[in-house]
Design an enzyme around this catalytic site. Structure first.
Site, PDB file in Angstrom:
ATOM      1  N   GLU A  84     -63.363 -39.272-107.379  1.00 17.23           N
ATOM      2  CA  GLU A  84     -64.159 -40.491-107.556  1.00 17.23           C
ATOM      3  C   GLU A  84     -63.377 -41.603-106.879  1.00 17.23           C
ATOM      4  O   GLU A  84     -62.418 -42.113-107.445  1.00 17.23           O
ATOM      5  CB  GLU A  84     -64.366 -40.770-109.050  1.00 17.23           C
TER       6      GLU A  84
ATOM      7  N   CYS B 107     -64.886 -50.441-108.945  1.00 23.17           N
ATOM      8  CA  CYS B 107     -65.110 -49.574-107.779  1.00 23.17           C
ATOM      9  C   CYS B 107     -66.498 -49.785-107.182  1.00 23.17           C
ATOM     10  O   CYS B 107     -66.675 -49.635-105.980  1.00 23.17           O
ATOM     11  CB  CYS B 107     -64.923 -48.120-108.168  1.00 23.17           C
TER      12      CYS B 107
HETATM   13  P1  NAD Z   1     -54.667 -45.301-107.200  1.00 24.93           P
HETATM   14  O1  NAD Z   1     -55.224 -44.306-106.247  1.00 24.93           O
HETATM   15  O2  NAD Z   1     -53.516 -46.130-106.772  1.00 24.93           O
HETATM   16  O3  NAD Z   1     -54.211 -44.577-108.568  1.00 24.93           O
HETATM   17  C1  NAD Z   1     -55.056 -43.731-109.319  1.00 24.93           C
HETATM   18  C2  NAD Z   1     -54.248 -42.719-110.099  1.00 24.93           C
HETATM   19  O4  NAD Z   1     -53.529 -41.919-109.182  1.00 24.93           O
HETATM   20  C3  NAD Z   1     -53.208 -43.307-111.048  1.00 24.93           C
HETATM   21  O5  NAD Z   1     -53.262 -42.617-112.279  1.00 24.93           O
HETATM   22  C4  NAD Z   1     -51.891 -43.045-110.365  1.00 24.93           C
HETATM   23  O6  NAD Z   1     -50.870 -42.795-111.293  1.00 24.93           O
HETATM   24  C5  NAD Z   1     -52.197 -41.787-109.601  1.00 24.93           C
HETATM   25  N1  NAD Z   1     -51.342 -41.557-108.432  1.00 24.93           N
HETATM   26  C6  NAD Z   1     -50.609 -42.473-107.745  1.00 24.93           C
HETATM   27  N2  NAD Z   1     -49.957 -41.864-106.731  1.00 24.93           N
HETATM   28  C7  NAD Z   1     -50.279 -40.547-106.789  1.00 24.93           C
HETATM   29  C8  NAD Z   1     -49.935 -39.397-106.005  1.00 24.93           C
HETATM   30  N3  NAD Z   1     -49.119 -39.469-104.950  1.00 24.93           N
HETATM   31  N4  NAD Z   1     -50.479 -38.208-106.351  1.00 24.93           N
HETATM   32  C9  NAD Z   1     -51.312 -38.117-107.394  1.00 24.93           C
HETATM   33  N5  NAD Z   1     -51.681 -39.168-108.150  1.00 24.93           N
HETATM   34  C10 NAD Z   1     -51.170 -40.360-107.852  1.00 24.93           C
HETATM   35  O7  NAD Z   1     -55.903 -46.205-107.623  1.00 24.93           O
HETATM   36  P2  NAD Z   1     -55.904 -47.487-108.545  1.00 24.93           P
HETATM   37  O8  NAD Z   1     -55.239 -48.606-107.840  1.00 24.93           O
HETATM   38  O9  NAD Z   1     -55.451 -47.140-109.911  1.00 24.93           O
HETATM   39  O10 NAD Z   1     -57.482 -47.781-108.620  1.00 24.93           O
HETATM   40  C11 NAD Z   1     -58.146 -48.507-107.639  1.00 24.93           C
HETATM   41  C12 NAD Z   1     -58.931 -47.610-106.705  1.00 24.93           C
HETATM   42  O11 NAD Z   1     -59.678 -46.686-107.466  1.00 24.93           O
HETATM   43  C13 NAD Z   1     -59.947 -48.375-105.873  1.00 24.93           C
HETATM   44  O12 NAD Z   1     -59.973 -47.838-104.569  1.00 24.93           O
HETATM   45  C14 NAD Z   1     -61.250 -48.103-106.581  1.00 24.93           C
HETATM   46  O13 NAD Z   1     -62.397 -48.222-105.783  1.00 24.93           O
HETATM   47  C15 NAD Z   1     -61.056 -46.707-107.046  1.00 24.93           C
HETATM   48  N6  NAD Z   1     -61.900 -46.430-108.182  1.00 24.93           N
HETATM   49  C16 NAD Z   1     -62.912 -45.540-108.059  1.00 24.93           C
HETATM   50  C17 NAD Z   1     -63.764 -45.309-109.134  1.00 24.93           C
HETATM   51  C18 NAD Z   1     -64.896 -44.329-109.069  1.00 24.93           C
HETATM   52  O14 NAD Z   1     -65.390 -43.970-110.118  1.00 24.93           O
HETATM   53  N7  NAD Z   1     -65.305 -43.880-107.916  1.00 24.93           N
HETATM   54  C19 NAD Z   1     -63.552 -45.989-110.319  1.00 24.93           C
HETATM   55  C20 NAD Z   1     -62.501 -46.887-110.405  1.00 24.93           C
HETATM   56  C21 NAD Z   1     -61.672 -47.107-109.348  1.00 24.93           C
END
Ligand code: NAD
Length: 466
Positions: free
Chosen positions: A214, A248
């Site tokens: 997502e 998002c």
């Molecule tokens: P992010 O990708 O930085 O982090 C998301 C998760 O990934 C966190 O739990 C983090 O700990 C983990 N993570 C970080 N580095 C990682 C790695 N190397 N390997 C595996 N996991 C890792 O995202 P964010 O800043 O928390 O959220 C913002 C982003 O999420 C925006 O792009 C937003 O559009 C998207 N988002 C999408 C949805 C959806 O439902 N499609 C909903 C909310 C947010």
């Protein structure tokens, strides 16, 4: 579980439990969902406070409307339909295989991993959990390190409801998240950025773990020439500045007929100022999650080379209160038009013909959401047929996500696979094909040495050249 959690050990215990306990029945799944709903209701004050503390300020109503309400409505919907969804589905066994019966049975996948982001730390963590439990799985969760109080509270609360071999929450930073994504889950649901989503999919590939991603992206708003600007401004302002744009599916940019663009920018900012008369100290206006995210938004506005329409209150940098900001026609190579904005900054772009606006949308990665404003159903159909996106709301923003009976997910760069409701149940189940041969089935007759009967049957079903 302090320090670096023993992820492998935890997974092994959950996998053992899958083998030992087999498939949970309807009652067991319903009890888990009921328990979760009760837990959330009982601790809603604590949950709201934790999210508020993680943000600096998160309007209580935004946590209620954007997290608790869709979560509890979703549980109610799943609870109501689960019995029907779990029932095996009769299918038609082919004529050549008769007598026989065919059906699909939905089995749990096993252990599902959930990696969640900080922006809606309750709904985007517990929402996938609901679907995973409904489908009869065991679940390991790693919430975002950027919402640590919420993550810790979820660990404590879920730990009080479920044994750790049923549902376990592990906390930690990006290293823990990366190690988590390398575990051999039966399915991994990741919600977050497209960049990290790529890394997660690569890590999962080593175990052939299927993923639901997502992700984010730039969700456009298209205002058609027939639509009243003040009416559009109301729901665009609502969707964009809810959670200070850290959503998002928030509108990422708005396409407006060229001769109405200036007017729209004025109307929109007036509307925003009516919703939020002040920014500093306004409990309704949510803070940006970290100083780094706040600085990024400042840099984005500085770099935009566009006319800026700002809220009359400049906000409060110390409290990370970033004022609503409109960018008028920024260049397409500016940061604001290259990256997902994820904050209260909104580019407004002019278009000359509807075809140009559709081409603009289609020249970019497929967005998570698309918003179209028109009362002309032919025009709406033209937009729906002429674009691709994860979901759509017509004549409002974001509301499709709150529909329990609609799938939620992206397409292409904005994600893979959808969940919520029935789609979530199916996504986190294995649809197992079961063919049962009838007592008098003679299929063994079509076997070597091939004789006249085989020839007769193949001619009958393949047919001759026509
Ligand atoms: P992010 O990708 O930085 O982090 C998301 C998760 O990934 C966190 O739990 C983090 O700990 C983990 N993570 C970080 N580095 C990682 C790695 N190397 N390997 C595996 N996991 C890792 O995202 P964010 O800043 O928390 O959220 C913002 C982003 O999420 C925006 O792009 C937003 O559009 C998207 N988002 C999408 C949805 C959806 O439902 N499609 C909903 C909310 C947010």
């Amino acid at each position: 579980m302090d320090g670096v959690p023993d992820l492998q050990g935890l997974l092994a215990r959950q996998q053992q439990a899958v083998k030992r306990h087999g498939t949970p029945d309807l009652k067991e799944r319903q009890a888990a969902l009921d328990g979760l709903a009760r837990l959330v209701r009982r601790h809603q004050g604590d949950l709201i406070s934790a999210v508020n503390a993680d943000f600096g300020n998160r309007a209580r109503q935004e946590t209620e409307l954007g997290e608790l309400m869709p979560l509890l409505n979703g549980i109610r919907h799943v609870r109501r339909h689960l019995k029907g969804w779990m029932r095996p589905r009769r299918r038609v066994a082919g004529l050549a295989f008769q007598p026989a019966s065919a059906r699909v049975e939905y089995q749990p996948l096993g252990v599902v991993g959930i990696l969640s982001p900080w922006n809606y730390p309750l709904f985007l963590t517990l929402g996938p959990l609901v679907d995973a439990l409904a489908a009869g799985n065991r679940v390991m969760i790693k919430p975002s390190e950027l919402a640590p109080r919420t993550g810790d509270l979820l660990r404590t609360l879920l730990g009080s409801l479920f044994p750790e071999d049923r549902v376990a929450v592990v906390t930690g930073g990006a290293e823990v998240a990366a190690a988590f994504s390398r575990l051999s889950f039966d399915h991994l649901v990741f919600t977050g950025s497209t960049r990290v989503g790529q890394a997660v999919m690569q890590a999962a590939a080593d175990n052939l773990t299927p993923v639901t991603l997502e992700l984010g992206g730039k969700s456009p708003v298209l205002i058609m020439p027939d639509y009243p600007l003040d009416k559009a401004a109301r729901t665009i302002a609502m969707g964009k500045f809810f959670n200070a744009g850290q959503t998002c599916v928030a509108p990422d940019y708005v396409l407006v007929p060229r001769d109405r663009m200036e007017n729209f920018a004025q109307i929109l900012m007036r509307r925003v100022e009516a919703m939020y008369p002040t920014i500093s100290g306004n409990p309704d206006y949510t803070s940006i999650i970290t100083d780094r995210h706040h600085a990024r938004l400042l840099a984005m506005v500085d770099e935009a080379r566009a006319r800026v329409v700002r809220h009359r209150d400049a906000g409060d940098t110390a409290r990370r209160l970033f004022p609503p900001t409109l960018l008028i026609d920024p260049p397409t190579d500016s940061m604001a038009m290259r990256e997902e904005i994820f904050g209260p900054v909104l580019p407004i772009l002019p278009y000359d013909r509807v075809e140009d606006a559709l081409a603009f949308i289609n020249d970019r990665p497929k967005p998570l959401a698309l918003y179209c404003y028109s009362d002309d159903s032919n025009r709406v159909t033209e937009v729906l047929n002429g674009t691709r996106s994860g979901g759509v709301t017509v004549n409002a923003t974001m509301l499709h996500v709150g529909q329990e009976d609609l799938p939620f997910g992206g397409v292409g760069e904005s994600g893979t696979g959808a969940y919520h409701g029935h789609e979530g149940f199916v996504r986190l189940s294995h649809a197992r094909a079961v063919l049962r041969m009838g007592r008098f089935n003679q299929s063994h007759l079509v076997a070597a040495p091939y004789g006249r009967l085989t020839g007769w049957i193949t001619r009958l079903f393949i047919g001759g050249a026509s």
